[in-house]
Write an enzyme that holds these catalytic residues in place. Structure first.
Site: not given
Length: 404
Positions: A17, A112, A141, A197
């Site tokens: 991605d 994150r 996300d 992914s």
């Protein structure tokens, strides 16, 4: 850069991605600075009882750097965030037994805040006009990244390609990205046969896409990077001891070594047998709390832990409500000191024993063979008082003809 729409700091993992998004941003006339959270991870030999790193971080970083510059990034920024990740996020999760929906140990969610904060520092230093990421427009996300960005710098502008019609109408999914990568000569490891992914960091590796979207499909054995099938695991168990101070793991002792530094400790637990660190530490922490934590405090703390986990999962780590909860969670850990002995065997961890100088538990009070500290007749009054309302409840049910 002449004709540029502005400078973008892109969260870059080196996967399909973000690699294709980099090329797309360049097509759209943006100048791209890439910031990677890659150093949050360090791969381990999953079959070993020793710390042996299968892929040195320098080589992995070099591969990511070459790929980014090959695609066209003007600069690649790689920070070693592993210790910050463990000390600031993973340890907080261990202290409050964080878990989401009874199964998920929040590995992606924990990373994150660290990555987003690092990105914002890089964006400020490089004079970036935008930040960007490769998160799907259907997932959570994107929320985690963008709420962190906007809390740290409310004026920052965000480019989210998977929510941009120019992008998602052109790329309907990962197969389209793979075709684009092949056309542009973009180096990626995903294939149409294995379009997964993956989010890989020090705490865990998670997967999505392809056949995995069917919850009734068994993942293929060659997909796993952190564990080995119990059928192939070593037949010899490994015993370890985890020491806690104020709810924090401060030492791990094995038959071969003793480790005290936080990052080394975390890496060691990831490498031991086939149980990753967060699973082992959660079990050990819950076990030592059973000796030292007051029951009413624990009940209140468990409610706060659930809220903390949900805030983290929903991208609200940098929020006033999380800041409000944190001091109470920290207070609950002041007496969580002691050690836990565990056995690791074929993908599972078992508690063998636990001890603490501050334990509230008393063998004398609990023993059925001793009356030294407790007179059993005193229980009669406790039962009588608690039965008052239950007797009335029972009478109401009887009058209504309801049987229990």
């Amino acid at each position: 850069m002449a004709g540029s729409k502005g400078k973008v700091c892109l969260a870059y993992s080196g996967g399909l991605d973000t690699s294709t998004i980099l090329a797309w941003l360049l097509e759209q006339q943006y100048e791209v600075v890439k910031k990677t959270g890659l150093p949050l991870r360090k791969k381990v030999n999953k079959f070993s009882h020793e710390v042996r790193f299968r892929v040195p971080i320098e080589n992995t970083s070099a591969d990511i750097l070459r790929a980014a510059l090959q695609i066209g990034a003007t600069k690649m920024i790689i920070d070693d965030l592993r210790k910050v990740f463990v000390d600031e996020l993973c340890w907080k999760a261990v202290q409050c037994n964080a878990i989401y929906e009874d199964q998920y140990l929040l590995g992606t969610s924990l990373a994150r805040p660290v990555i987003a904060r690092g990105m914002m520092k890089a964006a400020e230093k490089e004079g970036c006009d935008f930040v960007s990421h490769g998160c799907t427009g259907k997932g959570n996300d994107q929320v985690r990244f963008e709420l962190a960005y906007l809390t740290i710098n409310p004026a920052i502008k965000v480019i989210a390609p998977w929510r941009d019609p120019l992008f998602y109408q052109r790329f309907q999914g990962r197969n389209d990205l793979l075709d684009y990568a092949a056309e542009k000569g973009i180096p990626v490891t995903s294939t149409k046969a294995k379009p997964y992914s993956m989010d890989d960091n020090l705490a865990h590796c998670s997967y999505e896409a392809g056949m995995l979207e069917d919850p009734n499909v068994t993942p293929p054995e060659d997909m796993w990077t952190r564990t080995v099938s119990p059928l192939k695991a070593p037949d010899t168990p490994l015993d370890i001891t985890v020491h806690f101070d104020k709810g924090l793991p401060i030492k791990v002792v094995t038959t071969q070594e003793t480790v005290t530094e936080s990052l080394e400790l975390f890496n060691l637990l990831n490498a031991l047998d086939d149980s990753p660190a967060m699973t082992i530490l959660r079990l050990a922490h819950i076990s030592i709390e059973g000796l030292v934590l007051d029951g009413r405090v624990r009940s209140l703390r468990d409610n706060l832990s659930k809220q903390w986990s949900e805030l983290l999962y929903n991208g609200l780590y940098f929020s006033p409500e999380r800041a409000f909860l944190q001091p109470s969670l920290d207070f609950s850990q002041q007496r969580v000191n002691g050690e836990v002995r565990l056995r690791l065997y074929k993908g599972n961890a078992y508690v063998l024993g636990r001890t603490s100088q501050e334990k509230l538990y008393s063998e004398e009070d609990a023993s059925m063979d001793s009356l030294t500290t407790f007179d059993p007749s005193e229980t009669s009054g406790f039962i009588t008082i608690n039965a008052i309302r239950l007797k009335k409840y029972g009478l109401q049910l009887a009058e209504a003809g309801i049987e229990l």
